[in-house]
Enzyme design. Sequence first.
Site, PDB file in Angstrom:
ATOM      1  N   TRP A 149      43.896 123.673  46.631  1.00 32.79           N
ATOM      2  CA  TRP A 149      45.151 124.045  45.973  1.00 32.79           C
ATOM      3  C   TRP A 149      45.019 125.335  45.159  1.00 32.79           C
ATOM      4  CZ3 TRP A 149      43.508 119.042  46.735  1.00 32.79           C
ATOM      5  CH2 TRP A 149      44.400 118.159  47.350  1.00 32.79           C
ATOM      6  N   GLU A 200      50.844 121.641  56.406  1.00 31.38           N
ATOM      7  CA  GLU A 200      51.922 122.065  55.481  1.00 31.38           C
ATOM      8  C   GLU A 200      51.879 123.577  55.253  1.00 31.38           C
ATOM      9  OE1 GLU A 200      51.417 119.449  52.085  1.00 31.38           O
ATOM     10  OE2 GLU A 200      51.752 117.677  53.308  1.00 31.38           O
ATOM     11  N   TRP A 205      51.321 125.687  48.449  1.00 31.45           N
ATOM     12  CA  TRP A 205      50.417 125.025  47.505  1.00 31.45           C
ATOM     13  C   TRP A 205      48.964 125.059  47.945  1.00 31.45           C
ATOM     14  CZ3 TRP A 205      55.099 123.205  49.237  1.00 31.45           C
ATOM     15  CH2 TRP A 205      55.080 122.380  50.379  1.00 31.45           C
ATOM     16  N   GLU A 309      52.689 113.170  58.360  1.00 30.14           N
ATOM     17  CA  GLU A 309      52.512 112.520  57.047  1.00 30.14           C
ATOM     18  C   GLU A 309      53.904 112.187  56.556  1.00 30.14           C
ATOM     19  OE1 GLU A 309      50.748 114.446  53.543  1.00 30.14           O
ATOM     20  OE2 GLU A 309      49.172 115.226  54.827  1.00 30.14           O
ATOM     21  N   ARG A 341      48.283 107.731  51.855  1.00 26.31           N
ATOM     22  CA  ARG A 341      47.283 106.765  51.412  1.00 26.31           C
ATOM     23  C   ARG A 341      47.740 105.840  50.272  1.00 26.31           C
ATOM     24  NH1 ARG A 341      43.109 108.539  47.768  1.00 26.31           N
ATOM     25  NH2 ARG A 341      43.968 109.948  46.211  1.00 26.31           N
TER      26      ARG A 341
END
Length: 388
Positions: A149, A200, A205, A309, A341
């Site tokens: 990140w 992503e 991020w 996801e 998760r």
Amino acid sequence: MKTNFLVVSLFLICFQARAQSPGFISVKNHQSASKNLPIDPLATKETVNLYNNLKKLMNKGVMFGHQDDLAYGVNWKYVPGKSDIKEVTGDYPAVYGWELGHLEIGHPVNLDSVPFDKMKSFIRQAYDRGGVVTISWHLRNPLTGKTAWDPAAGTVASVLPEGEKHAVYKNWLDKLSAFILSLKGKNGAYIPVIFRPFHELNGSWFWWGKNHCTPDELKQLWHFTIKYLRDVKNIHHLLYAYNTDRFSSQEEYLERYPGDEWADVIGFDVYQRGKGPTANEQFVKDVSKMLTILEQLAKQKNKIPAITEFGFGGLPDSTWWTTTFWKAIEPHKISYVLGWRNAGSKPNGTSEYYVPYKGHASSRDFIQFYKKQKTLFQKEVTKEKMYQ
Ligand code: BMA
């Protein structure tokens, strides 16, 4: 004899020159893509079977997957055979997600404290049951050494072939390769894996995110990574998944797409944030819109579409599964959805989970979701179906 020798030599010289030219792999890849095969022309038999079976199973329904399912759940860790999904439905998921972050820095456990040796044995268990394995990688920032990140400017450029961190990145890929090459089933065959790098990538991020590199740099990173794993490390049991976060148009989805010869699965990640009927309706609308675009692209490009996801953190709506999530996905033809998760209580005092555990308020609704003819869990996805 002399003539024959000359002809053979000429042929070999031409073949070698072609094999060494950068376009050669693309040509082979392109042929594979149009032939309804994985992008890796040397994909193992089990990998080709997985690829074909993923496509076939889409006609039957959508497979349900869960990240770290066999490792831990809400209030438990490393109990052999346990799974929150199984506790609620009596069945395991059909798809199992795993995460390799921190493998690159030589740690014995991943960034979420899952030991890599345990992960390998969970992957074998899942494969032996006919489950599908997918792997993500929150790899650290190779330029700063900080987390995935940390979006330091120039990180992607730094790992490309001319960059100052290229050697570091290659070393990380070597460690990744050693892990992937250690995944073998009981019969000694490599366990096919859907590898989902740089996920992503339209968000900002992660260091490979949209604001931190150009589309061309991202594509170069993608191409280099696959070529290295496939052609240098000789890994041929991977399918590759390209995935964005939420997106609002086909143009946005494809802005950083590496090309049809470089991905087998195409997908996106999506989380519901707001609560209440309006937020639920918005989620259905948003997901339906993205799935419509994804489905069209998958058809055009002959790729496998998936929600790579998803989640509604803490599941605050006890009927979310049938009234919202199912409503969003039911009209579409996709291969799988992967719930994130069930970390449970985290060291920082927060709690994180996305699928129900035994006793959770949405369990009854999840059982209804499980019973739908078009949701596929482990019992409907046997080893024969998946890998033969
Ligand atoms: C995030 C969260 C984090 C975790 C990371 C990588 O979405 O679940 O707690 O460290 O994924 O698995």
